[in-house]
Design an enzyme around this catalytic site. Structure first.
Site: not given
Ligand code: GLN
Length: 542
Positions: A380, A514, A516
């Site tokens: 992410c 994600h 994970e």
């Molecule tokens: N801050 C980034 C976004 O909002 C990544 C978010 C995250 O890593 N879950 O896109």
């Protein structure tokens, strides 16, 4: 009909009620029953989505896009049952629904009160969205005696009357502290907690006693006598070397057997726990080890990265190695001459995160991994920052940044204002509410032929869970491709970059989702399996 098991906690918090519930779920499953696990959180936030991970740990996201308590992660990892929005509720959500009904005039002139209106809403939640489950395990967050948990305790007390005692079981998780100077495990705090629960009308049927030492028979009898439970229903829960040993240990102590006896279900055949035993064996006797540096911002509370740490362990289980985690605060890498801290690691992982603080350090870590050919996994935020790094240093966009950090005309990562979910368009404004408005839950991703990602997944279309507001800005695609980034995974409409990789590197992958969250000990996620395999490769080469 579905039987209910209510799990409360006494004495202190952090006793691992979530893990205990998950392990009991796994044991009942191993006996052939269909289970669902739920968490009732007494705090006033509508969901944990707006809380800092250092307050309450990771925010766990479900397929249907709910931002939930991290215990739901334990439930999924232990039972493989995908959680839903209807599996986690908070006082905030309950009160919002009661107040909305009141404003709508649904209470027909009644005075709206905690009993019965709030407790009815809690009971409705507990009973909703169940189908053919044999058991629903409901964990009540917090510790008995907390002001916030009272309506929840009252609701489960009423439910036992509504559904009949034969369909409801109360389990209380407690602590028996060991007092060194006396050389004894102490039962008094447990007695007091049970009294506290009794004062709200609940007599626990079973006590799960966390302890560092074996509970002597005399103490077990004493607890049973003073707390009014059968001695065989005082279950010892000793600390374990690996959490995957919890189901096996609980079974040895007769936990699942007492549960089925309570419900007058057959005790035999015994559950098959071989899959868990195999995992424990692999964890205890690895053939080697690798070290992964996790460069993040919330390293002060490791629960912030719960699923990530678990998924890395699963990658280790799949490769028969121990995975040592080196937690590193990314801000360290913002000072000169600090990158040597990353020398000797076998892989670098930059996890999800929010806000600008510490990002330059993460960008430097991504650059180091790229240049030194160390396996790099960007999740992410970790993908977004790797993209910024490539754009700045190789793509001819020296000011590359994310609009998350402020207005810029080089926003290689930009705010997502519109995207497709199923057959609907989701629209967001830059000044909108923060709660529940990210791109959340499972979305499809199509993987390009001939890429490493395609080889790892062994599929060309996958679903993974999201939680972010920003995305790679495809107007920069030519510069990013020039910088060596391969857009290997895209949303089906071709609009949103979901995965990137590098051809000039042994293992460099960034994912906007994600992974994970979906990894399980009995079914390690392919990306973690492959990342750890690359780390093993790296470790053997040096
Ligand atoms: N801050 C980034 C976004 O909002 C990544 C978010 C995250 O890593 N879950 O896109």
């Amino acid at each position: 009909m579905t039987r209910f098991i209510f799990i409360t906690g006494g004495v202190v918090s952090s006793l691992g009620k979530g893990l205990a519930s998950a392990a009991l779920g796994a044991l009942l499953q191993a006996r052939g029953y269909k289970v669902r696990l739920r968490k009732l959180d007494p705090y006033l936030n509508v969901d944990p989505g707006t809380m800092s991970p250092t307050q309450h740990g990771e925010v766990y996201v479900t397929d249907d896009g709910a931002e939930t308590d991290l215990d739901l992660g334990h439930y999924e990892r232990f039972t493989g049952v995908a959680s839903r929005q209807s599996d986690n509720v908070t006082s905030g959500r309950i009160y919002s629904s009661v107040i909305a009904k009141e404003r709508h005039g649904d209470y027909l002139g009644a005075t709206v009160q905690v009993i019965p209106h709030v407790t009815d809403a809690i009971k409705e939640f507990i009973l909703a969205d169940l189908h053919d489950e044999d058991f629903c395990l409901c964990e009540i967050g917090g510790t008995v005696g907390d002001i916030e948990s009272l309506p929840f305790l009252e609701a489960i007390r009423q439910l036992r009357n509504d559904l009949g005692a034969e369909n409801c079981l109360f389990v209380m998780v407690t602590l028996l502290p060991f007092i060194k100077s006396a050389g004894e495990l102490k039962t008094k705090p447990t007695q007091h907690s049970v009294k506290e629960l009794l004062s709200v009308g609940i007599q626990p049927d079973m006590l799960l006693c966390r302890a560092e030492r074996t509970i002597p028979e005399s103490e077990r009898k004493k607890i049973a006598l003073f707390c009014n439970v059968k001695p065989e229903c005082v279950i010892e829960a000793l600390d374990v070397d690996t959490i995957y040993n919890v189901p096996v240990k609980y079974h040895e102590q007769g936990f699942d057997e007492q549960v089925v006896r309570y419900f007058k279900l057959p005790v035999d055949p015994k559950p098959n726990l071989m899959p868990w035993k195999n995992i424990v064996q692999r964890v205890r006797e690895p053939e080697g080890e690798v070290t992964i540096a996790i460069v993040g911002k919330y390293t002060s509370l490791l629960d912030s990265y719960k699923s990530l740490a678990e998924a890395l362990a699963h990658g280790g289980i799949a490769n028969n190695v121990r995975v040592n985690l080196k937690w590193m605060d990314s801000q360290v890498f913002e000072s000169p001459d600090t990158l040597h801290h990353l020398e000797g690691v076998d892989g670098i992982l930059v996890p999800g995160g929010f806000g600008e603080r510490g990002t330059e350090g993460k960008i430097r870590a991504a650059q180091f991994a790229r240049e030194q050919k160390i396996p790099y996994f960007g999740i992410c935020f970790g993908m977004q920052l790797a993209v910024i790094e490539a754009a700045r240093n190789l793509g001819g966009v020296p000011g590359a940044t994310s609009s998350e950090f402020g207005e810029s005309d080089s926003a290689v990562i930009g705010l997502m204002t519109e995207w497709i979910k199923g057959n609907q368009t989701e629209v967001r404004k830059s000044n909108g509410d923060l709660g529940g408005t990210m791109r959340l839950g499972a979305y499809p991703c199509e993987i390009r032929q001939g890429t490493k990602a395609r080889e790892i997944y062994g599929a060309d279309s996958i679903h993974e869970r999201h939680r972010h507001r920003y995305e790679v800005n495809t107007t920069y695609r030519p510069q990013l491709e020039k910088a060596g980034l391969v857009f290997c995974g895209m949303s089906p409409d071709g609009q949103l970059p979901e995965m990137i990789e590098r051809k000039d590197h042994p293992w460099f992958i960034g994912v906007q989702f994600h992974p994970e969250l979906k990894s399980k000990p009995l079914d390690p996620h392919p990306l973690f399996r492959s990342f750890i395999a690359a780390a093993v490769q790296k470790a053997r080469l040096v």
